[in-house]
Write an enzyme that holds these catalytic residues in place. Sequence first.
Site, PDB file in Angstrom:
ATOM      1  N   GLY A 154      38.190  41.310  43.675  1.00  0.00           N
ATOM      2  CA  GLY A 154      38.191  41.084  42.364  1.00  0.00           C
ATOM      3  C   GLY A 154      37.672  39.638  41.723  1.00  0.00           C
ATOM      4  O   GLY A 154      36.674  39.337  40.972  1.00  0.00           O
ATOM      5  N   CYS A 155      37.975  38.567  42.916  1.00  0.00           N
ATOM      6  CA  CYS A 155      37.734  37.015  42.578  1.00  0.00           C
ATOM      7  C   CYS A 155      35.983  37.182  43.001  1.00  0.00           C
ATOM      8  O   CYS A 155      35.344  36.384  42.392  1.00  0.00           O
ATOM      9  CB  CYS A 155      38.376  36.436  43.603  1.00  0.00           C
ATOM     10  SG  CYS A 155      40.036  36.245  42.901  1.00  0.00           S
TER      11      CYS A 155
END
Length: 158
Positions: free
Chosen positions: A49-50
């Site tokens: 996600g990051c």
Amino acid sequence: MSTADTRLEPGDTAPDFTLPDADGTPVSLSGLRGRRVIVYFYPAASTPGCTKEACDFRDNLAELDRIGISVLGISPDAPAKLAAFREAEGLNFPLLSDPERKALHAYGAFGEKKNYGRLIQGVIRSTFVIDAEGRVEKAYYNVRATGHVDRLRRDLGL
């Protein structure tokens, strides 16, 4: 478990910070006064996600820069991990290290959150638009990594 320390709202003075970037060079929010700044907090470099969120900022940086907006990404990761993340993904904006979580707490971006149905203490994915005078223009908590930059672009009229 406690919830986030504070929640910033539009009009609040943005807490200043000085944190090392991926190369260990100190970067201060106050050093960017006169420009609008997007400060975003993310849990960990090189996680799916990051990475998606960081690459989304990378891909939109030229347009943001053209209208006078800088981007700073902040996580608790050590500078060496941030440098590896920057190199692996070709990131073109500063990634700042906040291992003591001082900026995270000042912005209310650390506290209780749900992770796979369990309550844990951790980084709350959050984004702030800081105006040229150092005030919070927009504050977003619990953002989704996917589509977040598109939402910012819409809210900023881009």
